[in-house]
Design an enzyme around this catalytic site. Structure first.
Site, PDB file in Angstrom:
ATOM      1  N   ASP A 140       0.821  -1.217   0.000  1.00  0.00           N
ATOM      2  CA  ASP A 140       0.000   0.000   0.000  1.00  0.00           C
ATOM      3  C   ASP A 140       0.854   1.265   0.000  1.00  0.00           C
ATOM      4  O   ASP A 140       2.070   1.210   0.154  1.00  0.00           O
ATOM      5  CB  ASP A 140      -0.956  -0.004   1.209  1.00  0.00           C
ATOM      6  CG  ASP A 140      -0.258  -0.402   2.509  1.00  0.00           C
ATOM      7  OD1 ASP A 140       0.983  -0.291   2.589  1.00  0.00           O
ATOM      8  OD2 ASP A 140      -0.949  -0.833   3.438  1.00  0.00           O
TER       9      ASP A 140
ATOM     10  N   HIS B 289      -6.798  -4.766  10.360  1.00  0.00           N
ATOM     11  CA  HIS B 289      -6.563  -4.535   8.931  1.00  0.00           C
ATOM     12  C   HIS B 289      -5.284  -5.233   8.461  1.00  0.00           C
ATOM     13  O   HIS B 289      -4.346  -5.427   9.224  1.00  0.00           O
ATOM     14  CB  HIS B 289      -6.581  -3.043   8.562  1.00  0.00           C
ATOM     15  CG  HIS B 289      -5.390  -2.241   8.959  1.00  0.00           C
ATOM     16  ND1 HIS B 289      -5.445  -0.879   9.140  1.00  0.00           N
ATOM     17  CD2 HIS B 289      -4.089  -2.583   9.197  1.00  0.00           C
ATOM     18  CE1 HIS B 289      -4.239  -0.432   9.458  1.00  0.00           C
ATOM     19  NE2 HIS B 289      -3.402  -1.446   9.504  1.00  0.00           N
TER      20      HIS B 289
ATOM     21  N   GLU C 102      -9.466  -2.008   5.657  1.00  0.00           N
ATOM     22  CA  GLU C 102     -10.046  -1.724   6.962  1.00  0.00           C
ATOM     23  C   GLU C 102     -11.251  -2.634   7.226  1.00  0.00           C
ATOM     24  O   GLU C 102     -11.798  -3.236   6.282  1.00  0.00           O
ATOM     25  CB  GLU C 102     -10.485  -0.253   7.012  1.00  0.00           C
ATOM     26  CG  GLU C 102      -9.360   0.758   6.750  1.00  0.00           C
ATOM     27  CD  GLU C 102      -8.352   0.886   7.905  1.00  0.00           C
ATOM     28  OE1 GLU C 102      -8.230  -0.049   8.719  1.00  0.00           O
ATOM     29  OE2 GLU C 102      -7.674   1.923   7.975  1.00  0.00           O
TER      30      GLU C 102
HETATM   31  P1  PGA Z   1       2.690  -1.687  12.802  1.00  0.00           P
HETATM   32  O1  PGA Z   1       1.513  -1.520  11.737  1.00  0.00           O
HETATM   33  O2  PGA Z   1       3.602  -2.734  12.265  1.00  0.00           O
HETATM   34  O3  PGA Z   1       3.322  -0.334  12.858  1.00  0.00           O
HETATM   35  O4  PGA Z   1       2.053  -2.105  14.090  1.00  0.00           O
HETATM   36  C1  PGA Z   1       0.883  -2.643  11.229  1.00  0.00           C
HETATM   37  C2  PGA Z   1      -0.289  -2.248  10.372  1.00  0.00           C
HETATM   38  O5  PGA Z   1      -0.939  -1.223  10.655  1.00  0.00           O
HETATM   39  O6  PGA Z   1      -0.584  -2.978   9.413  1.00  0.00           O
END
Ligand code: PGA
Length: 241
Positions: free
Chosen positions: A67, A137, A142
């Site tokens: 993304d 997510h 989401e």
């Molecule tokens: P993080 O984010 O590794 O910073 O916890 C994961 C995500 O939001 O997919």
């Protein structure tokens, strides 16, 4: 679904890097699906270290990122383009033409989504690395995102913008939209590796592992994939016992 619980983040990183390295040794032309966020940072540092010791080479590896924020300049320090170059690509021998990150500029997002989908159909990912949001997510899919979605534009959930504001000066600066591979694209990967670390992920990991398969918990779809490994540290696993 194979679940590996590690004593801490360092061991999580070690186990994840063993899986990636062993795939790269078996298949030097592997196609890797990459994630951003704080969780894979240790893995990327380990891959850079192994490259520098000439254990692995990325010269024939292709990558596809999950993304990117919409309307963020490539060189903005919080763009995922910048993140990937800063933490991984600038330190290894990957060919620039083999790097794929969703494009987020211009005004025709339908075309950008379609282009990314086409590339993904021509390049089946051998190993997709995933983090997980506190709300379940994967990528920026989401809660409530239909499981059959391909690359699309998403309005980021408040929970996601709040979680990511630590990287920006204020919540207002956190982009509202992003372009993300859909769940359908993610599920096409031959193998999936989900990483979860820290207490903030304990509730969602319990839901993913013990709950049903529901679009309200996007990561729950992974239970229907034939080759998923979850590596989770002790804190993120604290509600599984
Ligand atoms: P993080 O984010 O590794 O910073 O916890 C994961 C995500 O939001 O997919």
């Amino acid at each position: 679904m194979k679940i590996i619980i590690t004593k801490d983040y360092q061991e999580l990183t070690e186990r994840a890097s063993q899986i990636v390295i062993s795939l790269m040794e078996k298949n030097p032309q592997a196609i890797l699906g990459l994630a951003t966020g704080s969780t894979p940072l240790g893995l990327y540092a380990r891959l850079v270290e192994k490259y520098k010791k000439q254990v692995i080479s990325f010269s024939q590896i292709k990558t596809f990122n999950l993304d990117e924020y919409c309307n963020i300049p490539k060189l903005h320090p919080q763009s995922y383009y910048y993140y990937m170059h800063w933490h991984l690509f600038n330190h290894i021998d990957i060919k620039p033409e083999n790097i794929n990150i969703p494009k987020s500029g211009g005004d025709d997002y339908d075309v950008l989504c379609q282009d990314y989908n086409e590339k993904l159909k021509e390049n089946i990912i051998d190993l997709q690395i995933l983090g997980i949001g506190n709300n379940g997510h994967i990528g920026f899919n989401e809660p409530g995102t239909p499981f059959d979605k391909e690359t699309h534009i998403v309005e980021l959930a408040d929970a996601t913008r709040q979680a990511n504001k630590r990287f920006f000066n204020s919540i207002e600066e956190v982009p509202q939209y992003a372009i993300t591979m859909g769940i359908n694209n993610i599920m096409q990967a031959k193998k999936i590796l989900l990483l979860a670390s820290g207490l903030a992920k304990a509730d969602i990991m319990k839901e993913v592992i013990f709950g049903g398969v529901t679009e309200e918990v996007p990561a729950s779809i992974l239970k229907t994939h034939s080759d998923v490994t979850i590596i989770i540290d002790n804190e993120a696993a604290s509600k599984l016992k």
